[in-house]
Write an enzyme that holds these catalytic residues in place. Structure first.
Site, PDB file in Angstrom:
ATOM      1  CG  ASP A   1      -2.011  -1.167   1.190  1.00 30.14           C
ATOM      2  OD1 ASP A   1      -2.385  -1.742   0.092  1.00 30.14           O
ATOM      3  OD2 ASP A   1      -2.593  -1.483   2.186  1.00 30.14           O
ATOM      4  CE1 TYR A  95      -7.048  -2.120   7.751  1.00 31.71           C
ATOM      5  CE2 TYR A  95      -7.347  -2.396   5.497  1.00 31.71           C
ATOM      6  CZ  TYR A  95      -7.425  -2.762   6.769  1.00 31.71           C
ATOM      7  OH  TYR A  95      -7.953  -4.040   6.692  1.00 31.71           O
TER       8      TYR A  95
END
Length: 353
Positions: A1, A95
């Site tokens: 990510d 997130y």
């Protein structure tokens, strides 16, 4: 990510009383906003309120002992635990990652990683587990709402720990826990001990958790009892990749829980400088290719904290905080418990004599 964006670049402002206690002190930060290209100038980028520092009482004793049969009646002694926490939260896509560096009065340093935010969802035909399509729709995830599956996934966080235990010259000692047969005169059949081994080369020190002790020792200094001063890395975040190696060739660092390398100022990132764009196997697999000496040397530990997230209905619509941690614990670094003579905390309520 996170890739090449930068965990610091994605740090988000912290809110007192929500992201951290109301008594916390907020600090600004300045990072360099640039890609690794010598033709692109480095631009200083100010970030406001992205670091929080606070003390917290854990509600636990840092040490205690109660004697029921002491002379004069029962007696008690102990000290309350207070920790110093340095926190940042990085928002990476869907997130939010909370990273705490926790400094204890016993001399240990604990790193806690917490996850919250939003699971990656995918649309499906099923609205309920009784639907005919539910079996195939939930083969790799959990139905968290009608027509919505949160897929199973993993998070891997690598920490580069430039160790200098009583100076830059250190050794890495691997302690294997092993059982041995007890002597014939013992009523026991077996006991266990630690078999220590000095690892001398980088390729020897790509390790996974196998009932072992990971110790960094000073190459020169000893405590009052003659032991080499050291810190031990203890982790609750070890985990297997659960993937074919080809699926993580640009993130080869997840292959092992721990790597030990000789210090190199150019080796800064576990997945290399440009993991998203790299066609090969960058980072740690490349760093250890020359198999440098790590005995009596300036060494770096690279530890990967792994989450394998088996999703659940409670993850929707926002995931409750989930945590894992590792700790650097003094092991013969001091001559005795450094918290033994702490002053009493003002909030202690002592038992009646």
């Amino acid at each position: 990510d996170e890739g090449e964006f930068g965990f610091g670049l994605l740090a988000s402002p912290l809110a007192l009383g929500l992201d951290l206690p109301a008594n916390a002190v907020l600090l600004d930060a300045v990072i360099s906003a640039a890609i690794p290209d010598p033709d692109v100038p480095v631009v200083p980028l100010p970030l406001e309120d992205v670091v929080g520092i606070f003390e917290r009482s854990t509600g636990n004793p840092i040490w205690r002992h109660f004697e029921l049969f002491s002379p004069g009646g029962p007696s008690y002694e102990g000290r309350a635990e207070v920790e110093l926490v340095v926190r940042m939260i990085s928002q990476v896509g869907n997130y939010d990652y909370i990273v705490d560096w926790v400094f204890t009065q016993a001399g240990s340093i604990r790193v806690e990683v917490s996850l919250t935010g939003i699971d990656v969802p995918k649309g499906v035909e099923s609205r309920h587990l009784d639907d005919h399509s539910a079996r195939s729709d939930t083969a790799f995830g959990t139905l968290v709402a009608p027509n919505l599956v949160a897929t199973y996934h993993s998070h891997h966080f690598n920490f580069r720990l430039d160790m200098d235990v009583d100076g830059p010259k250190n050794n890495f000692v691997l302690g294997r826990l092993k059982s041995v047969k007890a002597g014939r005169k013992s009523p026991r059949k077996s006991i266990w001990t630690v078999e220590n081994r000095l690892l001398r080369r980088e390729r020897m020190a790509a390790l996974d958790d196998e009932e072992s002790v990971w110790r960094v020792e000073s190459a020169h200094d000893k405590n009052a009892l003659g032991y080499s001063t050291s810190y031990v890395l203890e982790s609750g975040g070890n985990g297997e990749p659960l993937l074919d190696p080809e699926d993580f060739r640009r993130a080869g660092f997840i292959e092992h829980d721990l790597w030990v390398t000789a210090f190199d100022a150019d080796e800064r990132f576990a997945a290399g400088d440009t993991p998203n764009q790299n066609p090969g196997r960058p980072g740690l697999p490349r760093y250890i290719a020359n198999n440098e000496n790590i005995a009596h040397a300036d060494i770096v530990l690279w530890h990967t904290v792994t989450f394998h997230h088996v999703t659940a209905a409670e993850d929707f619509p926002v995931l409750p905080r989930e945590s894992a941690s590792f700790e650097l614990v003094p092991a013969n670094f001091f001559d005795r418990n450094p918290a033994i003579d702490l002053r009493r905390a003002p909030f202690e309520v002592l038992p009646e004599p």
